[in-house]
Design a protein around this motif. Structure first.
Motif, PDB file in Angstrom:
ATOM      1  N   ILE A 124       0.944  -1.220  -0.002  1.00 38.09           N
ATOM      2  CA  ILE A 124      -0.269   0.037  -0.123  1.00 38.09           C
ATOM      3  C   ILE A 124       0.982   1.111   0.211  1.00 38.09           C
ATOM      4  CG2 ILE A 124      -0.317  -0.231   2.433  1.00 38.09           C
ATOM      5  CD1 ILE A 124      -3.001   0.784   1.901  1.00 38.09           C
ATOM      6  N   LEU A 125       2.244   1.343   0.841  1.00 40.51           N
ATOM      7  CA  LEU A 125       3.402   2.366   0.369  1.00 40.51           C
ATOM      8  C   LEU A 125       4.452   1.800  -0.237  1.00 40.51           C
ATOM      9  CD1 LEU A 125       3.459   3.251   4.165  1.00 40.51           C
ATOM     10  CD2 LEU A 125       1.852   3.750   2.904  1.00 40.51           C
ATOM     11  N   GLY A 126       4.002   1.136  -1.692  1.00 40.47           N
ATOM     12  CA  GLY A 126       5.283   1.389  -2.753  1.00 40.47           C
ATOM     13  C   GLY A 126       4.195   1.568  -4.022  1.00 40.47           C
ATOM     14  N   LEU A 289      -0.535   8.581   1.096  1.00 40.52           N
ATOM     15  CA  LEU A 289      -1.586   7.273   0.916  1.00 40.52           C
ATOM     16  C   LEU A 289      -1.117   7.445   2.685  1.00 40.52           C
ATOM     17  CD1 LEU A 289       0.235   4.931  -1.650  1.00 40.52           C
ATOM     18  CD2 LEU A 289      -2.508   5.845  -1.044  1.00 40.52           C
ATOM     19  N   ALA A 290      -0.114   6.909   3.334  1.00 37.95           N
ATOM     20  CA  ALA A 290       0.462   7.220   3.982  1.00 37.95           C
ATOM     21  C   ALA A 290      -0.609   8.268   5.797  1.00 37.95           C
ATOM     22  CB  ALA A 290       1.590   7.247   4.858  1.00 37.95           C
ATOM     23  N   LYS A 291      -0.721   8.825   5.027  1.00 32.12           N
ATOM     24  CA  LYS A 291      -1.645   9.680   6.129  1.00 32.12           C
ATOM     25  C   LYS A 291      -2.792   9.093   6.149  1.00 32.12           C
ATOM     26  CE  LYS A 291      -4.025  14.284   5.747  1.00 32.12           C
ATOM     27  NZ  LYS A 291      -5.351  14.299   5.652  1.00 32.12           N
ATOM     28  N   TRP A 292      -3.418   9.228   5.512  1.00 31.43           N
ATOM     29  CA  TRP A 292      -4.936   8.710   5.229  1.00 31.43           C
ATOM     30  C   TRP A 292      -4.785   6.887   5.561  1.00 31.43           C
ATOM     31  CZ3 TRP A 292      -5.503   9.173  -0.896  1.00 31.43           C
ATOM     32  CH2 TRP A 292      -5.751  10.712  -0.796  1.00 31.43           C
ATOM     33  N   THR A 299      -7.194   0.696   4.643  1.00 30.61           N
ATOM     34  CA  THR A 299      -6.318  -0.203   5.197  1.00 30.61           C
ATOM     35  C   THR A 299      -5.915  -0.747   4.687  1.00 30.61           C
ATOM     36  OG1 THR A 299      -7.308  -2.076   6.765  1.00 30.61           O
ATOM     37  CG2 THR A 299      -8.397  -1.897   5.029  1.00 30.61           C
ATOM     38  N   TYR A 300      -5.044  -2.299   4.481  1.00 33.84           N
ATOM     39  CA  TYR A 300      -4.708  -3.143   3.291  1.00 33.84           C
ATOM     40  C   TYR A 300      -4.443  -4.800   4.086  1.00 33.84           C
ATOM     41  CZ  TYR A 300      -0.712  -3.046   5.716  1.00 33.84           C
ATOM     42  OH  TYR A 300       0.693  -2.943   7.118  1.00 33.84           O
ATOM     43  N   LYS A 301      -4.488  -5.538   3.229  1.00 28.86           N
ATOM     44  CA  LYS A 301      -4.782  -6.688   3.529  1.00 28.86           C
ATOM     45  C   LYS A 301      -3.524  -7.640   2.704  1.00 28.86           C
ATOM     46  CE  LYS A 301      -7.334 -11.370   4.315  1.00 28.86           C
ATOM     47  NZ  LYS A 301      -7.802 -11.094   5.349  1.00 28.86           N
ATOM     48  N   GLY A 325      -5.487  -8.654  -1.813  1.00 27.68           N
ATOM     49  CA  GLY A 325      -4.367  -7.618  -1.587  1.00 27.68           C
ATOM     50  C   GLY A 325      -2.824  -8.075  -2.027  1.00 27.68           C
ATOM     51  N   LYS A 326      -2.073  -8.231  -1.339  1.00 30.93           N
ATOM     52  CA  LYS A 326      -0.651  -8.055  -1.641  1.00 30.93           C
ATOM     53  C   LYS A 326      -0.293  -9.436  -1.515  1.00 30.93           C
ATOM     54  CE  LYS A 326       3.480  -6.664  -3.600  1.00 30.93           C
ATOM     55  NZ  LYS A 326       3.419  -7.369  -4.758  1.00 30.93           N
ATOM     56  N   GLN A 327       0.612  -9.755  -2.700  1.00 32.86           N
ATOM     57  CA  GLN A 327       1.210 -11.381  -2.899  1.00 32.86           C
ATOM     58  C   GLN A 327       2.216 -11.098  -2.303  1.00 32.86           C
ATOM     59  OE1 GLN A 327      -0.035 -14.799  -2.844  1.00 32.86           O
ATOM     60  NE2 GLN A 327       1.587 -14.685  -1.470  1.00 32.86           N
ATOM     61  N   LEU A 328       3.182 -11.439  -1.421  1.00 35.51           N
ATOM     62  CA  LEU A 328       4.501 -11.070  -0.786  1.00 35.51           C
ATOM     63  C   LEU A 328       4.771 -12.934  -0.117  1.00 35.51           C
ATOM     64  CD1 LEU A 328       4.001  -8.611   1.538  1.00 35.51           C
ATOM     65  CD2 LEU A 328       5.361  -8.032  -0.560  1.00 35.51           C
ATOM     66  N   VAL A 329       6.181 -12.869  -0.554  1.00 33.87           N
ATOM     67  CA  VAL A 329       7.193 -13.936   0.258  1.00 33.87           C
ATOM     68  C   VAL A 329       7.635 -14.322   1.568  1.00 33.87           C
ATOM     69  CG1 VAL A 329       8.777 -15.454  -0.379  1.00 33.87           C
ATOM     70  CG2 VAL A 329       7.377 -15.123  -2.356  1.00 33.87           C
ATOM     71  N   LYS A 330       8.093 -14.222   2.448  1.00 32.83           N
ATOM     72  CA  LYS A 330       8.684 -14.007   3.392  1.00 32.83           C
ATOM     73  C   LYS A 330       9.767 -14.950   3.814  1.00 32.83           C
ATOM     74  CE  LYS A 330       8.913 -13.250   8.694  1.00 32.83           C
ATOM     75  NZ  LYS A 330       7.903 -13.646  10.112  1.00 32.83           N
ATOM     76  N   VAL A 331      11.072 -14.159   3.048  1.00 31.97           N
ATOM     77  CA  VAL A 331      11.747 -15.146   3.116  1.00 31.97           C
ATOM     78  C   VAL A 331      12.625 -15.344   4.716  1.00 31.97           C
ATOM     79  CG1 VAL A 331      14.640 -15.112   1.930  1.00 31.97           C
ATOM     80  CG2 VAL A 331      12.510 -14.477   1.162  1.00 31.97           C
ATOM     81  N   ALA A 332      12.497 -14.509   5.265  1.00 31.84           N
ATOM     82  CA  ALA A 332      13.181 -13.841   6.880  1.00 31.84           C
ATOM     83  C   ALA A 332      12.944 -13.356   7.867  1.00 31.84           C
ATOM     84  CB  ALA A 332      14.648 -14.060   6.299  1.00 31.84           C
ATOM     85  N   ASP A 333      13.164 -12.762   9.158  1.00 31.29           N
ATOM     86  CA  ASP A 333      12.915 -12.142  10.058  1.00 31.29           C
ATOM     87  C   ASP A 333      13.550 -11.589   9.870  1.00 31.29           C
ATOM     88  OD1 ASP A 333      10.122 -12.625  10.824  1.00 31.29           O
ATOM     89  OD2 ASP A 333      11.292 -14.581  12.160  1.00 31.29           O
ATOM     90  N   PRO A 334      13.994  -9.834  10.322  1.00 30.20           N
ATOM     91  CA  PRO A 334      15.141  -9.129  10.407  1.00 30.20           C
ATOM     92  C   PRO A 334      16.075  -9.580  12.020  1.00 30.20           C
ATOM     93  CG  PRO A 334      13.088  -7.874  11.152  1.00 30.20           C
ATOM     94  CD  PRO A 334      12.992  -9.263   9.939  1.00 30.20           C
ATOM     95  N   ASP A 335      16.996  -9.286  11.860  1.00 32.07           N
ATOM     96  CA  ASP A 335      17.734  -9.650  13.432  1.00 32.07           C
ATOM     97  C   ASP A 335      17.550  -8.458  14.501  1.00 32.07           C
ATOM     98  OD1 ASP A 335      19.017 -11.535  12.195  1.00 32.07           O
ATOM     99  OD2 ASP A 335      20.314 -10.429  11.233  1.00 32.07           O
TER     100      ASP A 335
END
Length: 335
Positions: A124-126, A289-292, A299-301, A325-335
């Motif tokens: 949504i912010l990209g 967009l960030a303001k709204w 909202t987003y999913k 909504g947005k399709q993503l692949v989660k590869v790793a968590d941040p440290d």
């Protein structure tokens, strides 16, 4: 660190499958001056990538065979030889599909994890949010009380388009392909009307849900659905031509009604666009967009699959309607 990359090994004719890609083990490259070593956190998969798999002229060069695919990626700096970025920074860039990436700092933008979840920068912010913002507000220019129809309404772009149209006071009709998606659009995003193109006669349903015609059409899919919508456009209608996902995997040239006459008699505007056309205005769009989003007007999913090895499944799922909504692949968590 075990590194892998996904390359395009053959050009698809029709729906891509595992035969068109190859996963390779590659070394981790130490950064040089002005570079950083990144750990991939989230990979964005997007419909436009299908067009880049064809060897033909377009608004962006095609993917090269036997080279890694690339796209929007959120990553974390794990080693730096940059004066701009330090270890632990979260960044976004257009990067190769690899677990670990060495990249110049000039190709990256630092994210503030306190402003929004980092994955939102791929949604949504990209690029998808900005695509919706500029396509609807600049080309569609919805007015209070007008009827806005959006196809592919439950996708990353369509969900934002519908919400923006409601912010502008328009009446919103969304077209999607499952009851779950329609429930989300109607009950969570407050679309006024929804149509399931897989179980309903779209032309009949549009006649019922758009009794006063269509003033704005945000076209994400093309094909028969768009033919049906365009048959109902009003005088002075505006059509934002964003995507044609129904056509991307066709093996033969598509043929359909010729709509120029409909555009002519209604003095209607149909304009194709690429979000990069608005690059000089990205900051303005992202801020609004960030303001709204902060105000609760948006909202987003996200549909997230986990694991680098699931990237291709996530990508092909875009063409079978697996995501809301947005399709993503989660590869790793941040440290």
């Amino acid at each position: 660190m075990h590194n892998e990359q996904i390359v395009l090994s053959a050009r698809p004719n029709g729906m891509p499958n595992s035969e068109h890609f190859r996963t390779e083990s590659i070394p981790v490259k130490d950064p040089e001056n002005g570079e950083v070593l990144l750990k991939t956190l989230y990979i964005s998969v997007d419909p436009y990538m299908r067009g880049r798999m064809n060897d033909r002229k377009s608004y962006v060069p095609p993917f090269a065979l036997n080279e890694p695919l690339s796209g929007g990626i959120v990553a974390q700096v794990i080693s730096s030889r940059s004066t701009e970025l330090t270890e632990g920074d979260i960044v976004i860039g257009n990067l190769p599909w690899q677990k670990f990436i060495t990249a110049p700092d000039a190709s990256l933008r630092k994210l503030d994890p306190d402003l929004a979840p980092i994955s939102a920068s791929l949604g949504i912010l990209g690029m998808p949010g900005l695509t919706a913002y500029f396509g609807l507000l600049d080309i569609g220019d919805p007015k209070p009380g007008e009827t806005v129809v959006v196809s592919g309404a439950a996708g990353a772009v369509g969900t934002v388009v519908g919400q923006l149209a409601r912010i502008k006071g328009a009446r919103v009709v969304g077209i999607a392909g499952s009851d779950d998606k329609l429930h989300y659009l109607k009950n969570e995003l407050q679309f006024d009307e929804v149509i399931n193109y897989k179980t309903e006669n779209v032309r009949d349903s549009l006649s019922n849900t758009c009794p006063d015609g269509v003033d704005v059409y945000f076209d994400n899919v093309g094909g028969d659905i768009s033919d049906a919508v365009l048959s109902l456009i009003n005088k002075g209608a505006r059509i934002a031509l964003c995507g044609q996902i129904s056509l991307y995997n066709l093996e033969k040239q598509d043929h359909g009604p010729r709509m120029q006459g409909q555009l002519l008699i209604n003095s209607a505007l149909m304009k194709g666009f690429i979000v990069s056309d608005y690059a000089q205005h990205f900051e303005q769009g992202a801020m609004e967009l960030a303001k709204w989003l902060k105000e609760g007007k948006l909202t987003y999913k996200e549909t997230i699959v986990e694991g680098f090895d699931q990237t291709l499944r996530a990508f092909t799922g875009l063409f079978t309607g697996d995501n809301i909504g947005k399709q993503l692949v989660k590869v790793a968590d941040p440290d």
